[in-house]
Scaffold this motif. Sequence first.
Motif, PDB file in Angstrom:
ATOM      1  N   SER A  39      12.430 -18.988 -17.515  1.00 47.45           N
ATOM      2  CA  SER A  39      13.184 -19.084 -16.267  1.00 47.45           C
ATOM      3  C   SER A  39      12.502 -18.264 -15.177  1.00 47.45           C
ATOM      4  N   VAL A  40      12.928 -18.481 -13.961  1.00 51.43           N
ATOM      5  CA  VAL A  40      12.434 -17.680 -12.838  1.00 51.43           C
ATOM      6  C   VAL A  40      12.787 -16.211 -13.074  1.00 51.43           C
ATOM      7  N   ALA A  41      13.953 -15.954 -13.669  1.00 51.04           N
ATOM      8  CA  ALA A  41      14.351 -14.569 -13.950  1.00 51.04           C
ATOM      9  C   ALA A  41      13.379 -13.900 -14.916  1.00 51.04           C
ATOM     10  N   VAL A  42      12.908 -14.626 -15.915  1.00 53.60           N
ATOM     11  CA  VAL A  42      11.932 -14.065 -16.860  1.00 53.60           C
ATOM     12  C   VAL A  42      10.595 -13.832 -16.154  1.00 53.60           C
ATOM     13  N   THR A  43      10.182 -14.777 -15.313  1.00 53.36           N
ATOM     14  CA  THR A  43       8.950 -14.576 -14.540  1.00 53.36           C
ATOM     15  C   THR A  43       9.074 -13.311 -13.699  1.00 53.36           C
ATOM     16  N   ARG A  44      10.208 -13.160 -13.019  1.00 51.70           N
ATOM     17  CA  ARG A  44      10.441 -11.975 -12.178  1.00 51.70           C
ATOM     18  C   ARG A  44      10.337 -10.705 -13.014  1.00 51.70           C
ATOM     19  N   GLU A  45      10.950 -10.696 -14.185  1.00 50.55           N
ATOM     20  CA  GLU A  45      10.916  -9.518 -15.052  1.00 50.55           C
ATOM     21  C   GLU A  45       9.497  -9.212 -15.508  1.00 50.55           C
ATOM     22  N   ARG A  46       8.757 -10.245 -15.870  1.00 45.75           N
ATOM     23  CA  ARG A  46       7.402 -10.028 -16.388  1.00 45.75           C
ATOM     24  C   ARG A  46       6.462  -9.506 -15.301  1.00 45.75           C
ATOM     25  N   VAL A  47       6.553 -10.012 -14.089  1.00 41.30           N
ATOM     26  CA  VAL A  47       5.651  -9.530 -13.038  1.00 41.30           C
ATOM     27  C   VAL A  47       6.115  -8.187 -12.475  1.00 41.30           C
ATOM     28  N   ALA A  48       7.405  -7.881 -12.599  1.00 42.33           N
ATOM     29  CA  ALA A  48       7.921  -6.615 -12.071  1.00 42.33           C
ATOM     30  C   ALA A  48       7.399  -5.414 -12.845  1.00 42.33           C
ATOM     31  N   HIS A  49       7.026  -5.620 -14.105  1.00 44.61           N
ATOM     32  CA  HIS A  49       6.599  -4.509 -14.953  1.00 44.61           C
ATOM     33  C   HIS A  49       5.088  -4.352 -15.002  1.00 44.61           C
ATOM     34  N   GLY A  50       4.383  -5.023 -14.113  1.00 44.40           N
ATOM     35  CA  GLY A  50       2.938  -4.916 -14.119  1.00 44.40           C
ATOM     36  C   GLY A  50       2.351  -5.347 -12.791  1.00 44.40           C
ATOM     37  N   GLN A  51       1.079  -5.676 -12.817  1.00 44.99           N
ATOM     38  CA  GLN A  51       0.382  -6.175 -11.638  1.00 44.99           C
ATOM     39  C   GLN A  51       0.002  -7.618 -11.904  1.00 44.99           C
ATOM     40  N   ALA A  52       0.553  -8.521 -11.110  1.00 43.63           N
ATOM     41  CA  ALA A  52       0.212  -9.937 -11.250  1.00 43.63           C
ATOM     42  C   ALA A  52      -0.868 -10.292 -10.239  1.00 43.63           C
ATOM     43  N   PHE A  53      -1.773 -11.140 -10.668  1.00 39.58           N
ATOM     44  CA  PHE A  53      -2.799 -11.707  -9.807  1.00 39.58           C
ATOM     45  C   PHE A  53      -2.575 -13.210  -9.760  1.00 39.58           C
ATOM     46  N   VAL A  54      -2.915 -13.795  -8.618  1.00 37.16           N
ATOM     47  CA  VAL A  54      -2.802 -15.239  -8.474  1.00 37.16           C
ATOM     48  C   VAL A  54      -4.090 -15.794  -7.881  1.00 37.16           C
ATOM     49  N   ALA A  55      -4.337 -17.041  -8.200  1.00 39.38           N
ATOM     50  CA  ALA A  55      -5.396 -17.804  -7.546  1.00 39.38           C
ATOM     51  C   ALA A  55      -4.698 -18.682  -6.520  1.00 39.38           C
ATOM     52  N   ASP A  56      -5.098 -18.517  -5.276  1.00 38.79           N
ATOM     53  CA  ASP A  56      -4.479 -19.209  -4.146  1.00 38.79           C
ATOM     54  C   ASP A  56      -5.491 -20.202  -3.579  1.00 38.79           C
ATOM     55  N   LEU A  57      -5.112 -21.468  -3.572  1.00 33.73           N
ATOM     56  CA  LEU A  57      -5.957 -22.519  -3.016  1.00 33.73           C
ATOM     57  C   LEU A  57      -5.197 -23.176  -1.876  1.00 33.73           C
ATOM     58  N   ASP A  58      -5.582 -22.831  -0.656  1.00 30.20           N
ATOM     59  CA  ASP A  58      -4.927 -23.391   0.536  1.00 30.20           C
ATOM     60  C   ASP A  58      -3.411 -23.205   0.501  1.00 30.20           C
ATOM     61  N   GLY A  59      -2.983 -22.016   0.088  1.00 32.16           N
ATOM     62  CA  GLY A  59      -1.562 -21.691   0.074  1.00 32.16           C
ATOM     63  C   GLY A  59      -0.815 -22.118  -1.180  1.00 32.16           C
ATOM     64  N   GLN A  60      -1.490 -22.761  -2.114  1.00 27.90           N
ATOM     65  CA  GLN A  60      -0.879 -23.185  -3.369  1.00 27.90           C
ATOM     66  C   GLN A  60      -1.319 -22.251  -4.493  1.00 27.90           C
ATOM     67  N   LEU A  61      -0.374 -21.833  -5.332  1.00 27.08           N
ATOM     68  CA  LEU A  61      -0.708 -21.008  -6.488  1.00 27.08           C
ATOM     69  C   LEU A  61      -1.215 -21.919  -7.598  1.00 27.08           C
ATOM     70  N   VAL A  62      -2.471 -21.718  -8.001  1.00 30.39           N
ATOM     71  CA  VAL A  62      -3.076 -22.583  -9.014  1.00 30.39           C
ATOM     72  C   VAL A  62      -3.535 -21.807 -10.254  1.00 30.39           C
ATOM     73  N   GLY A  63      -3.327 -20.513 -10.260  1.00 31.34           N
ATOM     74  CA  GLY A  63      -3.675 -19.697 -11.413  1.00 31.34           C
ATOM     75  C   GLY A  63      -2.987 -18.357 -11.326  1.00 31.34           C
ATOM     76  N   THR A  64      -2.810 -17.715 -12.482  1.00 32.94           N
ATOM     77  CA  THR A  64      -2.165 -16.400 -12.502  1.00 32.94           C
ATOM     78  C   THR A  64      -2.501 -15.654 -13.790  1.00 32.94           C
ATOM     79  N   VAL A  65      -2.351 -14.354 -13.731  1.00 30.16           N
ATOM     80  CA  VAL A  65      -2.419 -13.475 -14.891  1.00 30.16           C
ATOM     81  C   VAL A  65      -1.657 -12.202 -14.511  1.00 30.16           C
TER      82      VAL A  65
END
Length: 176
Positions: A39-65
């Motif tokens: 869920s979005v809530a789980v995503t929020r919890e997982r990124v809140a406890h660390g540093q998330a990186f995203v790959a941004d292609l013209d404003g679209q998120l196409v990758g993450t870690v």
Amino acid sequence: MNIRQLHASDSLEALTALLHAAYASLAAQGWNFTAVNQSVAVTRERVAHGQAFVADLDGQLVGTVTVCPPKPADGQYLGDPVPACYTQPDTAILAQLAVHPSQRGQHLGERLMDAAEAWAAAQGYAQIALDTARPAEHLLRRYARRGYVQVGDVQWAGKTYASVLMVKLLAAKAAA
């Protein structure tokens, strides 16, 4: 393509949709990774406890870690007891590596892992750990090529597969 830290203004709904899309091929093989349908809530919890990186292609998120600090030894990780390698004070934890299917084959996953590992080293971590499904041999080979070594196994509650725990010594600490 820009690899950057996740911004507070980034949509966690879009990030969650990216995770679902990226993990759909693993789900089709019968592996119910958390990111398959979290869920979005789980995503929020997982990124809140660390540093998330995203790959941004013209404003679209196409990758993450996401890279997280060690867990408390007596704590929980996604509802399960924490494996010992995730509790070491000098160990960061890598999670939620995902690349949108339309962007595969461009080494984006490698670039995301490079960013995560560099961030962990800059924070003073000596090593970085992850887990992945034992039957996902292509993932085990990918991580081994990057210098990750198997250090144990774990059976997460409710998962259809056993996981392999892997650790990599970070270059900044290896040279010291």
